[in-house]
Design a protein around this motif. Structure first.
Motif, PDB file in Angstrom:
ATOM      1  N   GLU A  98       0.828  -1.205   0.000  1.00 42.10           N
ATOM      2  CA  GLU A  98       0.000   0.000   0.000  1.00 42.10           C
ATOM      3  C   GLU A  98       0.862   1.255   0.000  1.00 42.10           C
ATOM      4  O   GLU A  98       0.575   2.224  -0.718  1.00 42.10           O
ATOM      5  N   ILE A  99       1.931   1.240   0.772  1.00 46.79           N
ATOM      6  CA  ILE A  99       2.827   2.393   0.817  1.00 46.79           C
ATOM      7  C   ILE A  99       3.470   2.616  -0.550  1.00 46.79           C
ATOM      8  O   ILE A  99       3.540   3.753  -1.041  1.00 46.79           O
ATOM      9  N   VAL A 100       3.930   1.546  -1.181  1.00 46.75           N
ATOM     10  CA  VAL A 100       4.548   1.675  -2.506  1.00 46.75           C
ATOM     11  C   VAL A 100       3.511   2.124  -3.536  1.00 46.75           C
ATOM     12  O   VAL A 100       3.805   2.942  -4.410  1.00 46.75           O
ATOM     13  N   LEU A 101       2.294   1.617  -3.421  1.00 44.93           N
ATOM     14  CA  LEU A 101       1.225   2.015  -4.344  1.00 44.93           C
ATOM     15  C   LEU A 101       0.933   3.511  -4.235  1.00 44.93           C
ATOM     16  O   LEU A 101       0.813   4.203  -5.253  1.00 44.93           O
ATOM     17  N   VAL A 102       0.851   4.021  -3.023  1.00 48.36           N
ATOM     18  CA  VAL A 102       0.601   5.452  -2.828  1.00 48.36           C
ATOM     19  C   VAL A 102       1.767   6.270  -3.393  1.00 48.36           C
ATOM     20  O   VAL A 102       1.554   7.303  -4.033  1.00 48.36           O
ATOM     21  N   LEU A 103       2.994   5.800  -3.186  1.00 55.56           N
ATOM     22  CA  LEU A 103       4.151   6.496  -3.735  1.00 55.56           C
ATOM     23  C   LEU A 103       4.079   6.556  -5.265  1.00 55.56           C
ATOM     24  O   LEU A 103       4.281   7.616  -5.863  1.00 55.56           O
ATOM     25  N   PHE A 104       3.775   5.429  -5.899  1.00 52.40           N
ATOM     26  CA  PHE A 104       3.663   5.417  -7.355  1.00 52.40           C
ATOM     27  C   PHE A 104       2.518   6.299  -7.836  1.00 52.40           C
ATOM     28  O   PHE A 104       2.638   6.978  -8.867  1.00 52.40           O
ATOM     29  N   ALA A 105       1.408   6.309  -7.111  1.00 54.56           N
ATOM     30  CA  ALA A 105       0.285   7.164  -7.506  1.00 54.56           C
ATOM     31  C   ALA A 105       0.680   8.633  -7.425  1.00 54.56           C
ATOM     32  O   ALA A 105       0.363   9.414  -8.331  1.00 54.56           O
ATOM     33  N   LEU A 106       1.379   9.014  -6.354  1.00 53.21           N
ATOM     34  CA  LEU A 106       1.821  10.405  -6.220  1.00 53.21           C
ATOM     35  C   LEU A 106       2.833  10.775  -7.305  1.00 53.21           C
ATOM     36  O   LEU A 106       2.775  11.882  -7.861  1.00 53.21           O
ATOM     37  N   LEU A 107       3.747   9.869  -7.598  1.00 50.81           N
ATOM     38  CA  LEU A 107       4.720  10.134  -8.655  1.00 50.81           C
ATOM     39  C   LEU A 107       4.041  10.247 -10.015  1.00 50.81           C
ATOM     40  O   LEU A 107       4.427  11.081 -10.843  1.00 50.81           O
ATOM     41  N   THR A 108       3.031   9.433 -10.257  1.00 50.35           N
ATOM     42  CA  THR A 108       2.308   9.494 -11.528  1.00 50.35           C
ATOM     43  C   THR A 108       1.573  10.817 -11.673  1.00 50.35           C
ATOM     44  O   THR A 108       1.687  11.502 -12.700  1.00 50.35           O
ATOM     45  N   VAL A 109       0.831  11.187 -10.651  1.00 48.09           N
ATOM     46  CA  VAL A 109       0.097  12.459 -10.697  1.00 48.09           C
ATOM     47  C   VAL A 109       1.074  13.627 -10.794  1.00 48.09           C
ATOM     48  O   VAL A 109       0.867  14.560 -11.580  1.00 48.09           O
ATOM     49  N   GLY A 110       2.142  13.571 -10.023  1.00 45.78           N
ATOM     50  CA  GLY A 110       3.135  14.642 -10.075  1.00 45.78           C
ATOM     51  C   GLY A 110       3.791  14.772 -11.435  1.00 45.78           C
ATOM     52  O   GLY A 110       4.014  15.892 -11.924  1.00 45.78           O
ATOM     53  N   SER A 111       4.071  13.657 -12.069  1.00 49.14           N
ATOM     54  CA  SER A 111       4.700  13.732 -13.389  1.00 49.14           C
ATOM     55  C   SER A 111       3.731  14.275 -14.440  1.00 49.14           C
ATOM     56  O   SER A 111       4.134  15.018 -15.341  1.00 49.14           O
ATOM     57  N   PHE A 112       2.443  13.939 -14.322  1.00 51.61           N
ATOM     58  CA  PHE A 112       1.470  14.511 -15.250  1.00 51.61           C
ATOM     59  C   PHE A 112       1.287  16.013 -15.004  1.00 51.61           C
ATOM     60  O   PHE A 112       1.128  16.786 -15.951  1.00 51.61           O
ATOM     61  N   LEU A 113       1.308  16.422 -13.740  1.00 49.33           N
ATOM     62  CA  LEU A 113       1.232  17.854 -13.438  1.00 49.33           C
ATOM     63  C   LEU A 113       2.471  18.590 -13.943  1.00 49.33           C
ATOM     64  O   LEU A 113       2.376  19.705 -14.467  1.00 49.33           O
ATOM     65  N   PHE A 114       3.622  17.960 -13.789  1.00 45.70           N
ATOM     66  CA  PHE A 114       4.850  18.560 -14.294  1.00 45.70           C
ATOM     67  C   PHE A 114       4.812  18.663 -15.815  1.00 45.70           C
ATOM     68  O   PHE A 114       5.277  19.651 -16.395  1.00 45.70           O
ATOM     69  N   PHE A 115       4.228  17.656 -16.471  1.00 43.72           N
ATOM     70  CA  PHE A 115       4.088  17.705 -17.927  1.00 43.72           C
ATOM     71  C   PHE A 115       3.145  18.838 -18.344  1.00 43.72           C
ATOM     72  O   PHE A 115       3.368  19.498 -19.356  1.00 43.72           O
ATOM     73  N   ALA A 116       2.092  19.064 -17.544  1.00 44.37           N
ATOM     74  CA  ALA A 116       1.172  20.162 -17.855  1.00 44.37           C
ATOM     75  C   ALA A 116       1.869  21.513 -17.724  1.00 44.37           C
ATOM     76  O   ALA A 116       1.597  22.444 -18.488  1.00 44.37           O
ATOM     77  N   ALA A 117       2.781  21.622 -16.757  1.00 53.13           N
ATOM     78  CA  ALA A 117       3.497  22.877 -16.554  1.00 53.13           C
ATOM     79  C   ALA A 117       4.655  23.042 -17.538  1.00 53.13           C
ATOM     80  O   ALA A 117       4.968  24.157 -17.953  1.00 53.13           O
ATOM     81  N   CYS A 118       5.264  21.953 -17.893  1.00 57.25           N
ATOM     82  CA  CYS A 118       6.441  21.995 -18.781  1.00 57.25           C
ATOM     83  C   CYS A 118       6.293  20.884 -19.821  1.00 57.25           C
ATOM     84  O   CYS A 118       6.844  19.801 -19.645  1.00 57.25           O
ATOM     85  N   PRO A 119       5.526  21.132 -20.874  1.00 57.36           N
ATOM     86  CA  PRO A 119       5.273  20.068 -21.857  1.00 57.36           C
ATOM     87  C   PRO A 119       6.531  19.704 -22.650  1.00 57.36           C
ATOM     88  O   PRO A 119       6.946  20.427 -23.554  1.00 57.36           O
ATOM     89  N   ASP A 120       7.115  18.606 -22.255  1.00 60.72           N
ATOM     90  CA  ASP A 120       8.335  18.135 -22.896  1.00 60.72           C
ATOM     91  C   ASP A 120       8.201  16.622 -23.078  1.00 60.72           C
ATOM     92  O   ASP A 120       7.607  15.928 -22.231  1.00 60.72           O
TER      93      ASP A 120
END
Length: 109
Positions: free
Chosen positions: A45-67
């Motif tokens: 569960e801890i690893v799943l939450v970490l991956f979910a946060l990293l996934t959402v964060g990377s999509f947000l980062f892509f929205a801010a810096c489309p590369d």
């Protein structure tokens, strides 16, 4: 881990179908095994939450810096997140079934 969980569940089902009550030491052993599966579930569960946060964060980062590399990173996180959710779902449901089996075994006492 899912294989171990399903094997142990099948073992408990055979004990339940046999209908012979377990002594206190055997019930404690079942509780101990369930505890091991609970710890495994918590770690996943801890690893799943970490991956979910990293996934959402990377999509947000892509929205801010489309590369393109950021999009590839987000896609990789997403491709790892989906099977991990499936794995955690199997662990969670398996542990819940073990709770029910343990309660049924206790009623045989």
């Amino acid at each position: 881990m899912i294989k171990k969980l399903s094997d142990y569940e099948a073992y408990l089902n055979t004990l339940l179908k046999a209908g012979c009550p377990l002594d206190a030491e055997q019930l404690l052993s079942v509780r101990t095994h369930i505890g091991f599966f609970q710890h495994e579930r918590l770690a996943h569960e801890i690893v799943l939450v970490l991956f979910a946060l990293l996934t959402v964060g990377s999509f947000l980062f892509f929205a801010a810096c489309p590369d393109i590399p950021v999009l590839v990173l987000a896609a990789l996180f997403l491709s790892l997140l989906v099977p991990y959710i499936k794995h955690y779902y199997g662990l969670e449901n398996g542990v819940q079934r073990l709770y029910d089996l343990y309660a049924s075994l206790e009623k045989l006492q």
